[in-house]
Design a protein around this motif. Structure first.
Motif, PDB file in Angstrom:
ATOM      1  N   LEU A  70      11.280  43.560   0.103  1.00 24.54           N
ATOM      2  CA  LEU A  70      12.715  43.242   0.160  1.00 24.54           C
ATOM      3  C   LEU A  70      12.979  42.059   1.081  1.00 24.54           C
ATOM      4  O   LEU A  70      13.796  41.195   0.766  1.00 24.54           O
ATOM      5  N   SER A  71      12.289  42.030   2.212  1.00 23.35           N
ATOM      6  CA  SER A  71      12.547  40.981   3.207  1.00 23.35           C
ATOM      7  C   SER A  71      12.135  39.597   2.711  1.00 23.35           C
ATOM      8  O   SER A  71      12.577  38.595   3.275  1.00 23.35           O
ATOM      9  N   ARG A  72      11.322  39.560   1.687  1.00 19.35           N
ATOM     10  CA  ARG A  72      10.830  38.266   1.185  1.00 19.35           C
ATOM     11  C   ARG A  72      11.588  37.775  -0.051  1.00 19.35           C
ATOM     12  O   ARG A  72      11.218  36.754  -0.629  1.00 19.35           O
ATOM     13  N   ARG A  73      12.615  38.503  -0.470  1.00 21.86           N
ATOM     14  CA  ARG A  73      13.423  38.038  -1.597  1.00 21.86           C
ATOM     15  C   ARG A  73      14.195  36.811  -1.175  1.00 21.86           C
ATOM     16  O   ARG A  73      14.546  36.684  -0.009  1.00 21.86           O
ATOM     17  N   PRO A  74      14.525  35.921  -2.076  1.00 20.03           N
ATOM     18  CA  PRO A  74      14.291  35.950  -3.520  1.00 20.03           C
ATOM     19  C   PRO A  74      12.899  35.424  -3.879  1.00 20.03           C
ATOM     20  O   PRO A  74      12.304  34.637  -3.139  1.00 20.03           O
ATOM     21  N   TYR A  75      12.416  35.892  -5.011  1.00 22.18           N
ATOM     22  CA  TYR A  75      11.136  35.452  -5.551  1.00 22.18           C
ATOM     23  C   TYR A  75      11.396  34.436  -6.657  1.00 22.18           C
ATOM     24  O   TYR A  75      12.349  34.572  -7.422  1.00 22.18           O
ATOM     25  N   THR A  76      10.543  33.431  -6.708  1.00 22.03           N
ATOM     26  CA  THR A  76      10.710  32.411  -7.739  1.00 22.03           C
ATOM     27  C   THR A  76       9.898  32.714  -8.988  1.00 22.03           C
ATOM     28  O   THR A  76      10.244  32.266 -10.068  1.00 22.03           O
ATOM     29  N   THR A  77       8.817  33.473  -8.814  1.00 30.86           N
ATOM     30  CA  THR A  77       7.950  33.810  -9.944  1.00 30.86           C
ATOM     31  C   THR A  77       7.393  35.220  -9.769  1.00 30.86           C
ATOM     32  O   THR A  77       7.409  35.766  -8.661  1.00 30.86           O
ATOM     33  N   ALA A  78       6.878  35.758 -10.850  1.00 26.15           N
ATOM     34  CA  ALA A  78       6.195  37.048 -10.765  1.00 26.15           C
ATOM     35  C   ALA A  78       4.973  36.919  -9.858  1.00 26.15           C
ATOM     36  O   ALA A  78       4.668  37.835  -9.088  1.00 26.15           O
ATOM     37  N   GLU A  79       4.284  35.779  -9.924  1.00 24.85           N
ATOM     38  CA  GLU A  79       3.109  35.577  -9.072  1.00 24.85           C
ATOM     39  C   GLU A  79       3.475  35.656  -7.594  1.00 24.85           C
ATOM     40  O   GLU A  79       2.718  36.203  -6.780  1.00 24.85           O
ATOM     41  N   ALA A  80       4.637  35.126  -7.230  1.00 25.51           N
ATOM     42  CA  ALA A  80       5.089  35.192  -5.839  1.00 25.51           C
ATOM     43  C   ALA A  80       5.366  36.645  -5.442  1.00 25.51           C
ATOM     44  O   ALA A  80       5.044  37.064  -4.323  1.00 25.51           O
ATOM     45  N   LEU A  81       5.929  37.419  -6.361  1.00 23.92           N
ATOM     46  CA  LEU A  81       6.174  38.842  -6.107  1.00 23.92           C
ATOM     47  C   LEU A  81       4.848  39.585  -5.936  1.00 23.92           C
ATOM     48  O   LEU A  81       4.693  40.387  -5.016  1.00 23.92           O
ATOM     49  N   TYR A  82       3.866  39.299  -6.795  1.00 23.99           N
ATOM     50  CA  TYR A  82       2.550  39.944  -6.692  1.00 23.99           C
ATOM     51  C   TYR A  82       1.863  39.566  -5.383  1.00 23.99           C
ATOM     52  O   TYR A  82       1.250  40.416  -4.727  1.00 23.99           O
ATOM     53  N   ALA A  83       1.971  38.307  -4.991  1.00 20.87           N
ATOM     54  CA  ALA A  83       1.347  37.857  -3.740  1.00 20.87           C
ATOM     55  C   ALA A  83       1.992  38.558  -2.549  1.00 20.87           C
ATOM     56  O   ALA A  83       1.297  38.972  -1.607  1.00 20.87           O
ATOM     57  N   ALA A  84       3.311  38.720  -2.585  1.00 14.33           N
ATOM     58  CA  ALA A  84       3.995  39.434  -1.506  1.00 14.33           C
ATOM     59  C   ALA A  84       3.548  40.896  -1.474  1.00 14.33           C
ATOM     60  O   ALA A  84       3.342  41.461  -0.395  1.00 14.33           O
TER      61      ALA A  84
END
Length: 179
Positions: free
Chosen positions: A38-52
Motif C-alpha cells: 500500500l505504501s508504494r502505490r501508485p504502481y505504473t505496471t504489473a511488474e512494478a507491483l510484483y517487484a514491490a
C-alpha cells in the motif's frame, strides 16, 4: 505485461485504502506485506507491483511469515467455498483416497515438526508432485524451510497479484467507493 499502466493496475491504484487493504489481504494474509505494498502505490505496471511484492516478502520477519501462512489451508483441504483455494489446489481434486490419506498424514507430520502448514505454490502441480515435495522438505531444518516457504509465498503472491491486477470487479468497487 506491457510497460504502460494496465486498466487493472489503474483500478487498484484508485481503490480507497480500506478496499485496497482488503484486496491485498486476499492475496497474502501478512498485514506487514500488505502495508508495504500500500505504501508504494501508485504502481505504473504489473511488474512494478510484483517487484514491490518480492521486496516486501524479503523483509518479512518470522512472525510476519507465520501470519501469511495462517491464511493458507493444508494441501488437500481447500477452504470450503473459496474459489481461489480450490483453483490453486486443483491438482488434489482428482487424487485417490490413498493419496489424500497420505497427504493428510504428511501434512500433520510436517505441522508437528515446523509448527505451520506445509506451504507450496500448488498451482499447476499434481497431487503426486505435492506429496513428493512434502516428503523432500520434511527433512529440512526450520531455517531452510522458512526460506523455502518465503519463496513459495512469493510465487503464490505473484499469481494472485496477476489476477488482482486484471480483475474487472475492482473497477466497480472503485466506482462505488468514489461515488
Amino acid at each position: 505485461m506491457t510497460s504502460s499502466t494496465t486498466p487493472g493496475i489503474a483500478r487498484f491504484n484508485a481503490l480507497e485504502e480500506a478496499a485496497a487493504t482488503t484486496a491485498l489481504h486476499e492475496v497474502c494474509a501478512s498485514s506487514a506485506w500488505g502495508r508495504k505494498l500500500l505504501s508504494r502505490r501508485p504502481y505504473t505496471t504489473a511488474e512494478a507491483l510484483y517487484a514491490a511484492s518480492d521486496a516486501a516478502m524479503a523483509e518479512l520477519t518470522a512472525d510476519d511469515l507465520a501470519e501469511a501462512m495462517a491464511g493458507h489451508p493444508p494441501i488437500g483441504r481447500p477452504k470450503p467455498g473459496d474459489p481461489t483455494s480450490s483453483r490453486e489446489q486443483a491438482g488434489m481434486a482428482g487424487a485417490s483416497e490413498d493419496l489424500r490419506t497420505e497427504m493428510l498424514e504428511l501434512n500433520l507430520a510436517y505441522q508437528d515438526k515446523f509448527g505451520h502448514v506445509f506451504l507450496i505454490c500448488a498451482t499447476g502441480r499434481t497431487g503426486e508432485q505435492m506429496r513428493d515435495a512434502v516428503r523432500d522438505r520434511i527433512g529440512n531444518s526450520p531455517e531452510q524451510e522458512r526460506e523455502i516457504v518465503r519463496t513459495e509465498l512469493g510465487k503464490i503472491n505473484r499469481i494472485r497479484l496477476a489476477r488482482l491486477a486484471e480483475r474487472a470487479e475492482l473497477a466497480e468497487q472503485a466506482e462505488e467507493e468514489n461515488a
